[in-house]
Design a protein around this motif. Sequence first.
Motif, mmCIF file in Angstrom:
data_model
loop_
_atom_site.group_PDB
_atom_site.id
_atom_site.type_symbol
_atom_site.label_atom_id
_atom_site.label_comp_id
_atom_site.label_asym_id
_atom_site.label_seq_id
_atom_site.Cartn_x
_atom_site.Cartn_y
_atom_site.Cartn_z
ATOM 1 N N ASP A 96 0.820 -1.209 0.000
ATOM 2 C CA ASP A 96 0.000 0.000 0.000
ATOM 3 C C ASP A 96 0.859 1.267 0.000
ATOM 4 O O ASP A 96 0.519 2.269 -0.634
ATOM 5 N N LEU A 97 1.979 1.222 0.729
ATOM 6 C CA LEU A 97 2.858 2.386 0.790
ATOM 7 C C LEU A 97 3.415 2.714 -0.592
ATOM 8 O O LEU A 97 3.394 3.875 -1.027
ATOM 9 N N LEU A 98 3.912 1.711 -1.286
ATOM 10 C CA LEU A 98 4.520 1.972 -2.588
ATOM 11 C C LEU A 98 3.496 2.413 -3.621
ATOM 12 O O LEU A 98 3.749 3.332 -4.408
ATOM 13 N N TRP A 99 2.332 1.781 -3.625
ATOM 14 C CA TRP A 99 1.312 2.215 -4.579
ATOM 15 C C TRP A 99 0.806 3.610 -4.252
ATOM 16 O O TRP A 99 0.503 4.412 -5.156
ATOM 17 N N PHE A 100 0.709 3.927 -2.957
ATOM 18 C CA PHE A 100 0.262 5.261 -2.575
ATOM 19 C C PHE A 100 1.286 6.310 -2.989
ATOM 20 O O PHE A 100 0.917 7.373 -3.527
ATOM 21 N N ILE A 101 2.564 6.045 -2.735
ATOM 22 C CA ILE A 101 3.604 7.000 -3.119
ATOM 23 C C ILE A 101 3.601 7.213 -4.627
ATOM 24 O O ILE A 101 3.734 8.339 -5.113
ATOM 25 N N TRP A 102 3.430 6.138 -5.379
ATOM 26 C CA TRP A 102 3.343 6.283 -6.828
ATOM 27 C C TRP A 102 2.170 7.177 -7.218
ATOM 28 O O TRP A 102 2.279 8.046 -8.092
ATOM 29 N N GLY A 103 1.038 7.014 -6.561
ATOM 30 C CA GLY A 103 -0.108 7.863 -6.846
ATOM 31 C C GLY A 103 0.179 9.332 -6.571
ATOM 32 O O GLY A 103 -0.236 10.219 -7.342
ATOM 33 N N GLU A 104 0.888 9.608 -5.484
ATOM 34 C CA GLU A 104 1.251 10.979 -5.153
ATOM 35 C C GLU A 104 2.232 11.560 -6.166
ATOM 36 O O GLU A 104 2.153 12.738 -6.526
ATOM 37 N N ILE A 105 3.154 10.735 -6.644
ATOM 38 C CA ILE A 105 4.111 11.186 -7.658
ATOM 39 C C ILE A 105 3.387 11.508 -8.965
ATOM 40 O O ILE A 105 3.644 12.533 -9.608
ATOM 41 N N LYS A 106 2.476 10.636 -9.345
ATOM 42 C CA LYS A 106 1.710 10.857 -10.570
ATOM 43 C C LYS A 106 0.871 12.128 -10.465
ATOM 44 O O LYS A 106 0.688 12.843 -11.459
ATOM 45 N N ARG A 107 0.382 12.426 -9.257
ATOM 46 C CA ARG A 107 -0.437 13.611 -9.040
ATOM 47 C C ARG A 107 0.378 14.883 -9.187
ATOM 48 O O ARG A 107 -0.115 15.897 -9.710
ATOM 49 N N ALA A 108 1.650 14.871 -8.737
ATOM 50 C CA ALA A 108 2.470 16.087 -8.760
ATOM 51 C C ALA A 108 3.911 15.762 -9.162
ATOM 52 O O ALA A 108 4.833 15.887 -8.353
ATOM 53 N N PRO A 109 4.139 15.346 -10.410
ATOM 54 C CA PRO A 109 5.494 14.970 -10.828
ATOM 55 C C PRO A 109 6.476 16.127 -10.779
ATOM 56 O O PRO A 109 7.683 15.919 -10.595
ATOM 57 N N GLU A 110 5.973 17.370 -10.920
ATOM 58 C CA GLU A 110 6.874 18.512 -10.903
ATOM 59 C C GLU A 110 7.569 18.657 -9.555
ATOM 60 O O GLU A 110 8.706 19.139 -9.479
ATOM 61 N N GLU A 111 6.922 18.215 -8.466
ATOM 62 C CA GLU A 111 7.576 18.259 -7.157
ATOM 63 C C GLU A 111 8.775 17.317 -7.130
ATOM 64 O O GLU A 111 9.798 17.621 -6.508
ATOM 65 N N GLN A 112 8.658 16.179 -7.777
ATOM 66 C CA GLN A 112 9.773 15.233 -7.811
ATOM 67 C C GLN A 112 10.945 15.803 -8.598
ATOM 68 O O GLN A 112 12.108 15.612 -8.225
ATOM 69 N N LEU A 113 10.649 16.503 -9.686
ATOM 70 C CA LEU A 113 11.720 17.145 -10.445
ATOM 71 C C LEU A 113 12.435 18.190 -9.595
ATOM 72 O O LEU A 113 13.667 18.283 -9.611
ATOM 73 N N VAL A 114 11.673 18.964 -8.843
ATOM 74 C CA VAL A 114 12.270 19.979 -7.973
ATOM 75 C C VAL A 114 13.166 19.325 -6.928
ATOM 76 O O VAL A 114 14.281 19.789 -6.663
ATOM 77 N N LEU A 115 12.702 18.225 -6.336
ATOM 78 C CA LEU A 115 13.508 17.539 -5.327
ATOM 79 C C LEU A 115 14.803 16.988 -5.918
ATOM 80 O O LEU A 115 15.861 17.053 -5.284
ATOM 81 N N GLN A 116 14.725 16.446 -7.130
ATOM 82 C CA GLN A 116 15.931 15.951 -7.794
ATOM 83 C C GLN A 116 16.892 17.107 -8.075
ATOM 84 O O GLN A 116 18.108 17.005 -7.861
ATOM 85 N N GLU A 117 16.341 18.220 -8.561
ATOM 86 C CA GLU A 117 17.180 19.379 -8.858
ATOM 87 C C GLU A 117 17.809 19.947 -7.593
ATOM 88 O O GLU A 117 18.959 20.399 -7.611
ATOM 89 N N MET A 118 17.066 19.940 -6.489
ATOM 90 C CA MET A 118 17.618 20.429 -5.224
ATOM 91 C C MET A 118 18.869 19.641 -4.842
ATOM 92 O O MET A 118 19.873 20.213 -4.404
#
Length: 210
Positions: A96-118
């Motif tokens: 459930d944790l991994l599927w939930f995290i994937w759902g959150e990433i799909k919802r806001a992928p731009e946040e993941q890009l920002v975190l990678q860039e940081m």
Amino acid sequence: MTMPAKRATRQRPNSAGRREQIVDAALKVMLAEGVYRTTTRRIAEAAQVNVATLHYHFHDKEEILLSVMDLLVRGYRAVLARQFAEPQPLETRIADLLWFIWGEIKRAPEEQLVLQEMTLYVLRQTGVEHLAADKDRIFLQLYSDSLRTAVDVGPDENGRIEQLANFIYTSFVGILNQWLATHDTDLLRAATATLILAAQDTARRLGLGC
């Protein structure tokens, strides 16, 4: 939990919530333009304050990055706490944790890009490289805290939970990076399903819950 700071800083003011205003504006600029193109002048414009006011509240861009990381982490921690408030066995929690995290990433992928860039940005800045390790450690703790609250995990199993969380976290970061590059959702879902099985097997090998 807040991001740990390893450099000495004096107490900064926060008149009328101005710091929060600046941090919120910084995140919006980073999401729209990327971390490297985000300057203190651009943040000040977005926050509708002058640059002098911004530097009255923050020493530099790196201190603002620290606060943006803290803002994101507090948000993720609150979301996870709400999602996993009900008791679950570890085997179910892993999936459930991994599927939930994937759902959150799909919802806001731009946040993941920002975190990678940081991460890449602070690694290139002399004297603040430790912020990358701080960020990694705190995001790893989000995983371990979620796993630790499974009903079949005992208080004496923290070390093994940390091992399991590190395996899941580092593996999923690779899957995430591939998806950010390819946007191949089918591949991500297949890799995540495989990781779930591997993590559940790792938990059993460590003598945890499932």
